[in-house]
Design an enzyme around this catalytic site. Structure first.
Site, mmCIF file in Angstrom:
data_model
loop_
_atom_site.group_PDB
_atom_site.id
_atom_site.type_symbol
_atom_site.label_atom_id
_atom_site.label_comp_id
_atom_site.label_asym_id
_atom_site.label_seq_id
_atom_site.Cartn_x
_atom_site.Cartn_y
_atom_site.Cartn_z
ATOM 1 N N GLY A 1 122.225 -3.293 29.201
ATOM 2 C CA GLY A 1 121.657 -4.754 29.229
ATOM 3 C C GLY A 1 122.468 -5.601 28.080
ATOM 4 N N TYR B 1 121.520 8.429 42.744
ATOM 5 C CA TYR B 1 120.620 7.375 42.232
ATOM 6 C C TYR B 1 119.469 7.259 43.281
ATOM 7 C CZ TYR B 1 119.582 2.304 42.105
ATOM 8 O OH TYR B 1 118.842 1.078 42.060
#
Ligand code: UDP
Length: 330
Positions: free
Chosen positions: A36, A141
């Site tokens: 992020g 994932y």
């Protein structure tokens, strides 16, 4: 109401933070900043830098704030990497979420919106995909997200923790202001890569396979604008809190576009040539992923504001053309 947004410095998280603040909610962001960007976090939110697997860190966040609910975006999300490094995905995406759920329980926080993915379905048997369809992930994932979905079910059973699981199709676009947008390093997603070509940062876009069983042979995906996704999170949160129930929704537009159609649309929006070539298929790519958004529309009254691919790509272009290097640093 105070909402803790885990992973609020990421792409979808930062857009949801803005949407929450614009609707008058208090927002606390927790983010490790591994993927992020600090600059993506709206100044009106409080920010905590740390790892969700660190219990002491979470204790500080929960002790210092009167958290009413959690929205959890914090996860690694590169499909190819998850295939070669499953440990990273299971450890982080399952381990740290479990730690967060334990802390929520400890501090009496009973509602969570969880970012899941269309990857939980794997290769679909039919399209559009409905929420009750078979889940059979084809990569770690998707598997890591499906595991958390199951953990949530058992937390509801044991502790009455109520959840909204949101299975995203292809998030795309950027905030209408052009101030926040997509910035992954490395970038693997189709639309940002196409726009890098339009900006002259890459020579061409490689189309991963043109021999799929689709109209033009390229993969078909359901693209949904990131701000529409963000609004859906708030609708879902309000529903589970008002009705004290747990829900699972697909988040898509219900329309499919092929890779070639996306490139054509980007050419129209940007006015650039955008050269392309055909490359090998990418491992683990299903040919068609389209959401049935009926349940979302019926139960949440959700209507996408950015309902055409043009509108979605226009906002992405506004962001990328004004931030060619993304946020530059974290
Ligand atoms: N894709 C492509 N070239 C690229 C990146 C992506 O052809 O450089 C294709 C990819 O194979 C998939 C679609 O574009 O069919 C969307 O990929 P993306 O990584 O954006 O999202 P995914 O569907 O994997 O979540």
């Amino acid at each position: 109401m105070t909402v803790l947004v885990c992973g609020g410095a990421g792409y979808i998280g930062s857009h949801t933070v803005r949407e929450l603040l614009d609707k008058g909610r208090e927002v606390v962001v927790a983010d490790s900043l591994v993927t992020g960007h600090r600059k993506a976090v709206d100044e009106r939110a409080s920010f905590y830098w740390g790892d969700l697997s660190d219990e002491a860190f979470l204790d500080v966040v929960f002790r210092e704030n009167d958290i009413d609910a959690v929205i959890d975006f914090a996860a690694f999300s590169i499909v190819g990497e998850s295939v070669t490094n499953p440990v990273k995905y299971f450890e982080n995406n399952i381990g740290s979420t479990l730690c967060l759920l334990k802390k929520m329980n400890e501090y009496g926080v009973k509602h969570i919106v969880f970012s899941s993915t269309a990857a939980v379905y794997g290769e679909p048997e039919v399209v559009p995909i409905t929420e009750s369809d078979r889940t059979l992930p084809t990569n770690p994932y998707g598997e890591s997200k499906l595991c958390v979905e199951k953990i949530l079910k058992w937390f509801d059973n044991a502790y009455s923790l109520k959840y909204a699981v949101l299975r995203y199709f292809n998030a795309a676009g950027a905030h209408i202001s052009g101030k926040i947008g997509e910035d992954h390093k490395p970038e693997t997603h189709l639309i940002p890569i196409i726009l890098d070509v339009a900006l002259g940062k890459r020579d061409k876009i490689s189309i991963f396979g043109d021999d799929y069983p689709t109209d033009d042979g390229t993969c078909v995906r359901d693209y949904i604008h990131v701000s529409d996704l963000a609004r859906a999170h708030i609708l879902a949160l309000d529903k589970i809190m008002a009705e004290n129930i747990s829900v699972t929704y697909n988040l898509g537009n219900g329309n499919g576009f092929s890779v070639k159609e996306v490139i054509e649309t980007a050419r129209r929006v940007t006015g650039k040539e955008i050269p392309c070539d055909i490359a090998e298929r990418r491992a683990g790519d299903p040919s068609v992923l389209i959401a049935s958004s009926d349940k979302l529309t019926r139960e949440l009254g959700f209507e996408p504001e950015f309902n055409t691919l043009e509108k979605i790509i226009e906002t992405a272009w506004k962001w990328h053309s004004t931030h060619p290097d993304g946020y530059k640093d974290r």
